[in-house]
Design a protein around this motif. Structure first.
Motif, short mmCIF file in Angstrom:
data_model
loop_
_atom_site.label_atom_id
_atom_site.label_comp_id
_atom_site.label_asym_id
_atom_site.label_seq_id
_atom_site.Cartn_x
_atom_site.Cartn_y
_atom_site.Cartn_z
N MET A 140 0.91 -1.20 -0.02
CA MET A 140 0.04 0.20 -0.07
C MET A 140 0.75 1.15 -0.12
O MET A 140 0.67 2.27 -0.49
N ASP A 141 2.00 1.15 0.71
CA ASP A 141 2.94 2.19 0.69
C ASP A 141 3.41 2.86 -0.74
O ASP A 141 3.43 4.01 -1.01
N LYS A 142 3.61 1.81 -1.43
CA LYS A 142 4.02 1.99 -2.82
C LYS A 142 2.90 2.81 -3.69
O LYS A 142 3.33 3.71 -4.47
N MET A 143 1.87 2.51 -3.61
CA MET A 143 0.76 3.22 -4.17
C MET A 143 0.42 4.62 -3.90
O MET A 143 0.04 5.53 -4.33
N LYS A 144 0.80 4.71 -2.50
CA LYS A 144 0.82 6.24 -1.92
C LYS A 144 2.05 6.96 -2.34
O LYS A 144 1.76 8.12 -2.80
N VAL A 145 3.16 6.42 -2.59
CA VAL A 145 4.35 7.18 -3.10
C VAL A 145 3.84 7.66 -4.54
O VAL A 145 4.16 8.64 -5.00
N THR A 146 3.29 6.62 -5.13
CA THR A 146 2.91 6.79 -6.69
C THR A 146 1.87 7.95 -6.75
O THR A 146 1.93 8.87 -7.65
N TYR A 147 1.02 7.77 -6.00
CA TYR A 147 -0.05 8.71 -6.00
C TYR A 147 0.53 10.20 -5.63
O TYR A 147 0.10 11.17 -6.18
N GLU A 148 1.32 10.42 -4.67
CA GLU A 148 2.03 11.59 -4.22
C GLU A 148 2.86 11.94 -5.36
O GLU A 148 2.80 13.25 -5.82
N VAL A 149 3.55 11.30 -6.25
CA VAL A 149 4.50 11.66 -7.30
C VAL A 149 3.52 12.44 -8.47
O VAL A 149 3.67 13.28 -8.96
N MET A 150 2.30 11.53 -8.75
CA MET A 150 1.37 11.89 -9.76
C MET A 150 0.88 13.35 -9.48
O MET A 150 0.73 14.18 -10.22
N LEU A 151 0.38 13.51 -8.24
CA LEU A 151 -0.14 14.77 -7.60
C LEU A 151 0.82 15.93 -7.91
O LEU A 151 0.40 16.86 -8.20
N SER A 152 2.09 15.53 -7.28
CA SER A 152 3.09 16.48 -7.36
C SER A 152 3.24 17.03 -8.97
O SER A 152 3.30 18.30 -9.31
N LEU A 153 3.32 15.90 -10.05
CA LEU A 153 3.51 16.29 -11.27
C LEU A 153 2.36 17.03 -11.88
O LEU A 153 2.36 18.02 -12.71
N ALA A 154 1.06 16.88 -11.55
CA ALA A 154 0.02 17.40 -11.88
C ALA A 154 0.06 18.97 -11.50
O ALA A 154 -0.25 19.80 -12.19
N ALA A 155 0.37 19.35 -10.20
CA ALA A 155 0.44 20.39 -9.78
C ALA A 155 1.64 21.34 -10.38
O ALA A 155 1.24 22.39 -10.85
N GLU A 156 2.56 20.62 -10.71
CA GLU A 156 3.72 21.40 -11.52
C GLU A 156 3.23 21.64 -13.05
O GLU A 156 3.76 22.83 -13.34
N MET A 157 2.41 20.83 -13.41
CA MET A 157 1.93 21.07 -14.83
C MET A 157 1.08 22.41 -14.69
O MET A 157 0.90 23.13 -15.63
#
Length: 59
Positions: A1-18
């Motif tokens: 589950m931690d891997k999904m959380k990290v992936t989600y946070e990375v995707m969220l960060s990328l979306a915010a940067e865009m």
């Protein structure tokens, strides 16, 4: 589950940067259009060329 959380946070960060990058690009584009209008009104050909060149690279 931690891997999904990290992936989600990375995707969220990328979306915010865009979103941030798009906002900065739009703001700079608006500034360039205003500068181009002013250069045209004052007959400043050099400023007009420089601003339009920057606008072309921005888009």
């Amino acid at each position: 589950m931690d891997k999904m959380k990290v992936t989600y946070e990375v995707m969220l960060s990328l979306a915010a940067e865009m979103v941030w990058d798009e906002a900065l690009r739009k703001h700079r584009s608006e500034e360039l259009y205003k500068g181009i209008d002013e250069a045209l009104a004052s007959g400043d050909e050099l400023a007009f060329r420089n601003l339009t060149d920057e606008l072309k690279t921005l888009n």
